[in-house]
Write a protein that holds these residues in place. Structure first.
Motif: not given
Length: 246
Positions: A91, A166, A169, A173, A197-198, A200-202, A204-205, A208
């Motif tokens: 990711l 961060s 993304v 997104i 969803l946006a 969640v993606i942000v 997660l990155i 990470s």
């Protein structure tokens, strides 16, 4: 109106289909009008988020903030597993500098494809560039050291605050989410799912970067604030453009 759906009904089709199309067009007009009407609120929110990121940058070396950063960092190191490490490394690699350029281009292309408006692709690119510029400026201004190199699972040697991954993304997104909200999606439930969803993606990155040991918690908070703030400020700017017809 530019960006209308491609399934335009032809003359002689079912009247109910024509009525549904007219209702959809009316809803899009209402959404665009509201987008313009609220543009100053978007600008104000974006400025507040940037101000927060700047203020946090002034506080990251203050002992209470530093202690909290170190506590969160240490707790994540203790919870590392091979599986999580493999997934989160993939990711985080997606938003390394060269991949980030490609993904930004894909995001801009997606915005254009969905809305059929080249100005929306330009909005996505402009948002990402603005976030990158602010991130670069703050890194040099704050000069915060990264977590210890010995505990980094991927190597990063420049300054820590804010997190470039961060901010990148979040800018990409959230700007695509703005395009979908304003020009593509009609149902409120679809809009809510898009923003969920946006987020969640942000998230997660950003997570990470913490898990892999290359950023402090404050770094990712500041980065997300810059990315979202950039998306809102550029949305305000583009909402006033003559290239955004109703």
């Amino acid at each position: 109106m530019t960006g209308q759906t491609s399934d335009m009904t032809e003359m002689g089709t079912d009247p109910s289909d024509q009525i549904e199309l007219q209702l959809a067009q009316a809803r899009r007009k209402q959404k665009l009008a509201a987008y313009r009407r609220w543009s100053w609120a978007y600008l104000a929110a974006g400025v507040v988020l940037w101000a927060f990121a700047i203020g946090l940058g002034e506080l990251v070396q203050w002992h209470p903030v530093q202690a909290s950063n170190e506590e969160i960092w240490a707790s994540l190191i203790d919870r590392r597993t091979p599986g999580y490490t493999f997934i989160l490394t993939i990711l985080t690699t997606l938003f390394n500098p060269w991949w980030a350029v490609l993904i930004t281009a894909l995001g801009a292309g997606l915005a254009w494809y969905l809305s059929k408006r080249w100005i929306d692709a330009l909005y996505v690119v402009a948002t990402c560039l603005l976030a990158a510029a602010m991130t670069h400026f703050l890194k040099g201004a704050v000069e915060l050291a990264r977590p210890p190199l010995a505990h980094q699972l991927v190597k990063a040697r420049n300054y820590s605050y804010p997190s470039g991954h961060s901010s990148a993304v979040a800018a990409l997104i959230f700007s695509v989410a703005v395009v979908l909200t304003v020009h593509v999606l009609l149902r409120k439930t679809a809009v809510l799912w898009t923003w969920a969803l946006a987020a969640v993606i942000v998230g997660l990155i950003a997570f990470s970067r913490l898990y892999l040991g290359v950023h402090w918690f404050a770094d990712v908070v500041g980065g997300i604030s810059i990315g979202l703030g950039s998306a809102l400020m550029m949305a305000a700017a583009f909402s006033r453009s003559s290239k955004l017809p109703l």
